[in-house]
Design a protein around this motif. Structure first.
Motif, PDB file in Angstrom:
ATOM      1  N   ARG A 197       0.843  -1.188   0.000  1.00  0.00           N
ATOM      2  CA  ARG A 197       0.000   0.000   0.000  1.00  0.00           C
ATOM      3  C   ARG A 197       0.880   1.241   0.000  1.00  0.00           C
ATOM      4  O   ARG A 197       1.901   1.269   0.684  1.00  0.00           O
ATOM      5  N   GLU A 244      -1.456   6.342   2.093  1.00  0.00           N
ATOM      6  CA  GLU A 244      -2.738   5.806   2.580  1.00  0.00           C
ATOM      7  C   GLU A 244      -2.762   5.602   4.088  1.00  0.00           C
ATOM      8  O   GLU A 244      -3.834   5.415   4.661  1.00  0.00           O
ATOM      9  N   ARG A 263     -14.690  -1.784   5.800  1.00  0.00           N
ATOM     10  CA  ARG A 263     -14.001  -0.494   5.884  1.00  0.00           C
ATOM     11  C   ARG A 263     -12.815  -0.422   4.914  1.00  0.00           C
ATOM     12  O   ARG A 263     -12.564   0.619   4.325  1.00  0.00           O
ATOM     13  N   ALA A 302     -12.590  -2.108   2.056  1.00  0.00           N
ATOM     14  CA  ALA A 302     -13.166  -1.999   0.711  1.00  0.00           C
ATOM     15  C   ALA A 302     -13.626  -0.566   0.439  1.00  0.00           C
ATOM     16  O   ALA A 302     -13.394  -0.027  -0.649  1.00  0.00           O
ATOM     17  N   ALA A 303     -14.261   0.065   1.427  1.00  0.00           N
ATOM     18  CA  ALA A 303     -14.719   1.447   1.261  1.00  0.00           C
ATOM     19  C   ALA A 303     -13.541   2.407   1.071  1.00  0.00           C
ATOM     20  O   ALA A 303     -13.685   3.445   0.421  1.00  0.00           O
ATOM     21  N   ALA A 304     -12.376   2.047   1.606  1.00  0.00           N
ATOM     22  CA  ALA A 304     -11.183   2.875   1.461  1.00  0.00           C
ATOM     23  C   ALA A 304     -10.405   2.538   0.181  1.00  0.00           C
ATOM     24  O   ALA A 304      -9.337   3.083  -0.056  1.00  0.00           O
ATOM     25  N   GLY A 305     -10.943   1.612  -0.613  1.00  0.00           N
ATOM     26  CA  GLY A 305     -10.302   1.259  -1.875  1.00  0.00           C
ATOM     27  C   GLY A 305      -9.226   0.196  -1.779  1.00  0.00           C
ATOM     28  O   GLY A 305      -8.451   0.003  -2.710  1.00  0.00           O
ATOM     29  N   VAL A 306      -9.187  -0.518  -0.654  1.00  0.00           N
ATOM     30  CA  VAL A 306      -8.195  -1.576  -0.467  1.00  0.00           C
ATOM     31  C   VAL A 306      -8.852  -2.907  -0.828  1.00  0.00           C
ATOM     32  O   VAL A 306      -9.887  -3.259  -0.250  1.00  0.00           O
ATOM     33  N   PRO A 307      -8.288  -3.648  -1.784  1.00  0.00           N
ATOM     34  CA  PRO A 307      -8.871  -4.943  -2.146  1.00  0.00           C
ATOM     35  C   PRO A 307      -8.894  -5.884  -0.939  1.00  0.00           C
ATOM     36  O   PRO A 307      -7.959  -5.908  -0.133  1.00  0.00           O
TER      37      PRO A 307
END
Length: 171
Positions: A50, A54, A105, A107-112
């Motif tokens: 990451r 982030e 949370r 997924a909502a932050a764009g983390v697969p």
């Protein structure tokens, strides 16, 4: 700059010692790479590489309150790829809720997020194809405290660095 991250639970001293004692009872092939005691943990979510930018967002969105639980590590096995584990055959409800909330949370932050069913486990060794667990594998009881950590895997196998603890302070 990027960091290899995961969310994890760390056993307290007594549970860590019990896991170590259990691992010592296995019959290991010479090539097996045992997990060092201070690195024994249970991964909640692997975030992968990451961007460092982030981290402030992750620190904000990953605070989830939970009550802790009791986990039974009751299966000794070697997974495909030679990963020897002590795993739980049943996911306690509180742990399943924590895993799901953290996944939402992330997924909502764009983390697969991993899509396979969650399999709580502690990795005992890698390169362990052919390892044999002890004939008697009694369940190991882990009273999991309501705490978890955002952790960075250091390059070159140098271990882990805790970036943030959520919940109670680590032991």
């Amino acid at each position: 700059m990027a960091a290899r991250l995961f969310l994890g639970l760390w056993p307290g001293h007594d549970v860590r010692q019990a896991i170590d004692d259990h691992a010592a009872a296995w019959d290991w092939p010479q090539r097996a790479r045992r997990t060092r005691s201070e690195r024994l943990h249970l991964t909640l979510h692997f975030l992968g590489q990451r961007p460092a930018g982030e981290l402030p967002l992750l620190r904000r969105v990953l605070e989830v309150g939970w009550e802790g639980c009791e986990l039974q590590l009751d299966r000794c096995t070697v997974w495909p790829g030679g990963i020897a584990v002590l795993e739980s055959t049943a996911v306690p409800d509180a742990l399943a809720r924590l895993h799901a909330e953290l996944g939402a949370r992330l997924a909502a932050a764009g983390v697969p997020v991993e899509e396979r069913p969650y399999r709580p486990h502690v990795t005992l060794a890698r390169q362990a194809s052919g390892a044999r667990p002890p004939p008697d594998c009694p369940p190991l009881r882990w009273p999991v405290a309501p705490a978890y950590a955002l952790v960075q895997s250091l390059s070159g196998g140098r271990g882990y660095q805790t970036l943030q603890c959520f919940g109670w302070a680590a032991e």
